[in-house]
Design an enzyme around this catalytic site. Structure first.
Site, PDB file in Angstrom:
ATOM      1  N   LYS A 209      44.729  31.669  33.247  1.00  0.00           N
ATOM      2  CA  LYS A 209      44.813  32.264  34.583  1.00  0.00           C
ATOM      3  C   LYS A 209      44.397  31.263  35.660  1.00  0.00           C
ATOM      4  O   LYS A 209      45.106  31.057  36.650  1.00  0.00           O
ATOM      5  CB  LYS A 209      43.933  33.515  34.638  1.00  0.00           C
TER       6      LYS A 209
ATOM      7  N   LYS B  80      49.733  37.868  53.434  1.00  0.00           N
ATOM      8  CA  LYS B  80      51.165  37.720  53.190  1.00  0.00           C
ATOM      9  C   LYS B  80      51.838  39.058  53.499  1.00  0.00           C
ATOM     10  O   LYS B  80      51.144  40.071  53.653  1.00  0.00           O
ATOM     11  CB  LYS B  80      51.451  37.252  51.775  1.00  0.00           C
TER      12      LYS B  80
ATOM     13  N   PHE C 143      57.203  28.513  45.841  1.00  0.00           N
ATOM     14  CA  PHE C 143      55.922  27.926  46.252  1.00  0.00           C
ATOM     15  C   PHE C 143      56.107  26.540  46.873  1.00  0.00           C
ATOM     16  O   PHE C 143      55.246  25.682  46.782  1.00  0.00           O
ATOM     17  CB  PHE C 143      54.912  27.896  45.088  1.00  0.00           C
TER      18      PHE C 143
ATOM     19  N   ASP D  11      36.010  53.957  39.397  1.00  0.00           N
ATOM     20  CA  ASP D  11      35.489  53.051  40.422  1.00  0.00           C
ATOM     21  C   ASP D  11      34.128  53.559  40.869  1.00  0.00           C
ATOM     22  O   ASP D  11      33.912  54.775  40.924  1.00  0.00           O
ATOM     23  CB  ASP D  11      36.442  52.972  41.627  1.00  0.00           C
TER      24      ASP D  11
ATOM     25  N   GLY E   9      46.248  31.572  51.273  1.00  0.00           N
ATOM     26  CA  GLY E   9      45.076  32.419  51.516  1.00  0.00           C
ATOM     27  C   GLY E   9      45.071  33.511  50.470  1.00  0.00           C
ATOM     28  O   GLY E   9      45.604  33.331  49.371  1.00  0.00           O
TER      29      GLY E   9
ATOM     30  N   LEU F 236      49.964  39.771  38.410  1.00  0.00           N
ATOM     31  CA  LEU F 236      50.731  40.470  39.452  1.00  0.00           C
ATOM     32  C   LEU F 236      50.428  39.889  40.831  1.00  0.00           C
ATOM     33  O   LEU F 236      49.387  39.274  41.060  1.00  0.00           O
ATOM     34  CB  LEU F 236      50.444  41.978  39.439  1.00  0.00           C
ATOM     35  N   ARG F 237      51.402  40.088  41.733  1.00  0.00           N
ATOM     36  CA  ARG F 237      51.220  39.630  43.121  1.00  0.00           C
ATOM     37  C   ARG F 237      51.202  40.835  44.028  1.00  0.00           C
ATOM     38  O   ARG F 237      52.041  41.738  43.882  1.00  0.00           O
ATOM     39  CB  ARG F 237      52.392  38.721  43.537  1.00  0.00           C
TER      40      ARG F 237
ATOM     41  N   CYS G  97      43.024  35.547  45.862  1.00  0.00           N
ATOM     42  CA  CYS G  97      43.056  34.844  44.572  1.00  0.00           C
ATOM     43  C   CYS G  97      43.022  33.320  44.675  1.00  0.00           C
ATOM     44  O   CYS G  97      42.106  32.695  44.142  1.00  0.00           O
ATOM     45  CB  CYS G  97      44.280  35.285  43.779  1.00  0.00           C
TER      46      CYS G  97
ATOM     47  N   VAL H 197      44.323  45.419  41.547  1.00  0.00           N
ATOM     48  CA  VAL H 197      44.731  45.201  40.157  1.00  0.00           C
ATOM     49  C   VAL H 197      44.521  46.455  39.304  1.00  0.00           C
ATOM     50  O   VAL H 197      45.426  46.912  38.614  1.00  0.00           O
ATOM     51  CB  VAL H 197      43.965  43.994  39.549  1.00  0.00           C
TER      52      VAL H 197
END
Ligand SMILES: NC(=O)c1ccc[n+]([C@@H]2O[C@H](COP(=O)([O-])OP(=O)(O)OC[C@H]3O[C@@H](n4cnc5c(N)ncnc54)[C@H](O)[C@@H]3O)[C@@H](O)[C@H]2O)c1
Length: 434
Positions: free
Chosen positions: A208, A324, A253, A30, A261, A153-154, A264, A11
């Site tokens: 969310k 995925k 979906f 980070d 899985g 976002l995905r 998230c 993200v």
């Protein structure tokens, strides 16, 4: 505008890169020096299509920089996005350790107004705790705001999602915070469309969890329907198509398979259930969603066992380790259930995944992985499909049959047409289709 983004994962890095591409000056921070080293060398620490180009372009333009120092990030920008991980805690509730750490460190270095933005997925009321943390550790008496700006976002399509959002949800307590966030998103919304929604912080936080849990519910719903389809002799893909054309339902979906899985859905549904429990509401509906998802894997495992009879010493080729396609993320991936279970049963495993191998091997270094689908399936007694990669969809089935010891496929993603594949001589098991 100047922006700091703390947490340079799936993200944070995408968000920072897209903010810089929209013309802002961004510092991505980070606390993992290896990640920051890689980024300084122009190497992406994660696989996300298109990310390397966007990062390279903005680094070259001087709009995107990296650091390990929160002190530097706090001095650099008025707005600080928190995009660190919120993994499941011991009891399944979201672990807020990293969010708290960032809040504390920012507070310790703040000398003038700062807006801390929760980009990470956090339970409702987190902002209250974050404000308390900042107040505790502030060294100078200065104003600040905490806002919520959940990310939708995905992985795999993260750049497209971040640059063409359907909505930007922003929870704020002051005009100033809302205006700052609107200014940040203005160029993205102008170019990519989407609605800017201002609401209360708690509503934004809850949006969310409510969204992700709803999507997980859709998946579990169709998986439950799939089981009934098998019992009744119907085809879940036909049923899903018939349902999905109703605009109130929508087609997305509604793919039956091995269950959801990723980093998230499992943790966010769990966190929402825990939050509801803590608030005094027994969210039975979501508990059932979780139960269906858990048993969906067992349901597919049963098909493997029934087909093989004796699993020990059988060669099983696993197509797909990532949760995925188009990502290297294996967190909570179905492969993490199947690999150890099949190992326990003493199957001989060989796996293929174009980008997920590295991260999977950090957890299961013993798993044999190959980079060619046919080599993976060589002499296999069964192919188990866990990720619907394009290469798997496009596999040459005749060639696949030739290399296998026995042409059996257990398809956890319903990729193939049962009639067509059986006509080629395969024994084929999928989900919700006989
Ligand atoms: N991955 C997704 O598809 C997705 C989508 C929407 C929302 N989210 C949410 O966004 C958040 C981040 O997810 P992610 O997938 O990017 O996680 P990630 O694990 O890929 O990245 C988190 C990063 O934060 C860093 N970090 C942790 N503590 C830190 C600290 N104190 N200071 C600086 N850096 C620190 C870690 O080193 C890591 O690089 C989570 O809350 C997640 O639920 C994720």
């Amino acid at each position: 505008m100047k922006i700091s983004v703390v947490g340079t994962g799936y993200v944070g890095l995408v968000t920072g890169a897209c903010f810089s591409d929209a013309g802002h000056e961004v510092l991505c921070i980070d606390n993992d020096p290896k990640k920051i080293d890689l980024l300084h060398k122009g190497v992406m620490p994660i696989y996300e299509p298109g990310l390397d180009e966007i990062v390279a372009r903005n680094v070259k333009a001087g709009r995107l920089k990296f650091s390990t120092s929160i002190a530097e990030g706090t001095a650099f920008a008025e707005v600080i996005f928190i995009a660190v991980g919120t993994p499941p805690g011991v009891g399944g509730e979201a672990n807020m350790t990293y969010v708290e750490q960032v809040g504390r460190q920012v507070a310790e270095h703040m000398t003038s107004y700062r807006l801390l933005v929760e980009k990470s997925t956090v339970p409702a009321k987190t902002s209250e705790y974050l404000k308390r943390t900042v107040l505790k550790y502030l060294r100078e008496d200065t104003d600040f705001d905490v806002a919520s700006n959940p990310e939708f976002l995905r992985e795999g399509t993260a750049i497209e999602d971040a640059t063409h959002p359907d909505r930007i949800v922003v929870g704020v307590e002051s005009q100033r915070a809302g205006d700052l966030l609107e200014e940040i998103y203005r160029p993205i919304l102008k170019k990519g469309g989407g609605q800017f929604l201002r609401m209360s912080v708690t509503s934004a936080e809850l949006t969310k969890h409510a969204s992700n849990s709803f999507l997980a519910m859709k998946i579990s719903y169709i998986n439950a329907v799939a089981r009934i389809c098998e019992l009744a002799g119907a085809d879940v893909q036909q049923v899903a198509k018939g349902m999905g054309l109703d605009p109130r339902i929508g087609p997305r979906f509604l793919s039956a398979g091995v269950g959801y899985g990723g980093s998230c859905f499992p943790k966010d549904v769990d966190a929402f259930v825990r939050l509801a429990d803590a608030l005094g509401h027994d969210f039975k509906l979501l508990k059932e969603v979780q139960q269906i998802n858990k048993t969906q894997r067992e349901y597919v495992m049963k098909k493997i066992k029934q087909e093989l009879w004796v699993v020990q010493d059988k060669t099983i080729a696993i197509f797909g380790l990532a949760f995925k396609p188009e990502t290297d993320d294996v967190r909570e991936a179905p492969s993490l259930y199947f690999v150890p279970k099949l190992q326990e049963m003493k199957a001989k495993l060989r796996a293929w995944d174009p980008v997920g191998e590295g991260k999977f091997k950090e957890i299961h270094p013993e798993l044999e992985c190959v980079q060619d689908l046919y080599e993976c399936a060589k002499d296999a007694d069964l192919v188990l499909i866990l990720t619907e990669w394009d290469a798997v969809r496009k596999i040459d089935l005749k060639k696949l049959k030739e290399v296998m010891a026995c042409p059996v496929i257990v398809d956890g993603r319903n990729i193939f047409n049962p009639e067509e594949i059986r006509a080629l001589g395969f024994t084929y098991h999928s989900v919700g289709r006989n």
